[in-house]
Design an enzyme around this catalytic site. Sequence first.
Site, PDB file in Angstrom:
ATOM      1  CB  VAL A  62      -0.978   0.019   1.195  1.00  0.00           C
ATOM      2  CG1 VAL A  62      -1.871  -1.211   1.173  1.00  0.00           C
ATOM      3  CG2 VAL A  62      -0.235   0.148   2.520  1.00  0.00           C
ATOM      4  CE1 TYR A 164      -2.727   1.830  14.569  1.00  0.00           C
ATOM      5  CE2 TYR A 164      -3.781   2.503  16.627  1.00  0.00           C
ATOM      6  CZ  TYR A 164      -3.776   1.742  15.476  1.00  0.00           C
ATOM      7  OH  TYR A 164      -4.829   0.902  15.215  1.00  0.00           O
ATOM      8  CB  THR A 199      -3.773  -8.577  15.860  1.00  0.00           C
ATOM      9  OG1 THR A 199      -3.531  -7.175  16.068  1.00  0.00           O
ATOM     10  CG2 THR A 199      -5.264  -8.822  15.671  1.00  0.00           C
TER      11      THR A 199
END
Length: 241
Positions: A62, A164, A199
């Site tokens: 990406v 983030y 995750t």
Amino acid sequence: MTEQTIALVTGANKGIGFEIAAGLGSLGWRVGVGARDRRRRDTAVEKLRAAGTDAFGVPLDVADDASAAAAAELIADRVGGLDVLVNNAAITGVMPQTPSTVDPATVRDVVETNVIGVIRVTNAMLPLLHGSASPRIVNMSSSVGSLTLQTTPGIDMGPIPTAYVASKTFLNAVTVQYAKELSGTGILVNSGCPGFTATDLTGFRGVRTPQQGAAIALHLATLPAGGPTGGFFDDGGSVPW
């Protein structure tokens, strides 16, 4: 456009992305597994196919213009179109990320993937989405990107990973702008929050499973005509901006 619904999920080789692909596949959809690592991508496709999903691999970085363009060309040539794009690929960046100590290079890296990567892939796929009868774009965000929640007294949003968090606020703003531009085209564009999911992105510290985290993407990918656009949602409903 084929009769079978076609979706592309970025970062679909593991975690939430893999479960989004599996969930869409369970609906009978054909799902493109977007990932840059060939081995992990091939493994994910094999697992999905073994479970009954009509999956195919899409080489996709990406952060690379040529890769996004090539992915769009591959999808057009292989399956003839695209109905749903789930922008799931994301990174957290090098820690720690307190505002006073974060390396600007880390901020650039995170924004390149989490925001510019979404713009890059979305723009590459828009010509295909315009050919769909029920086009949907789902941007996987996070409630930590909510300025309202960040500034509400008494709400603990956890640690402060500046790069983030800011990237998800930025992504939400981009989602709104796409929804405004594409209003009236039938393309519904929304942000979804998976919740604190276990995750590798969270160091497996989350309280939700990847399958639970994928649920909001499945909901937004299957919105009916006339459904919401330009919104921010989790399993409980709307999330404040």
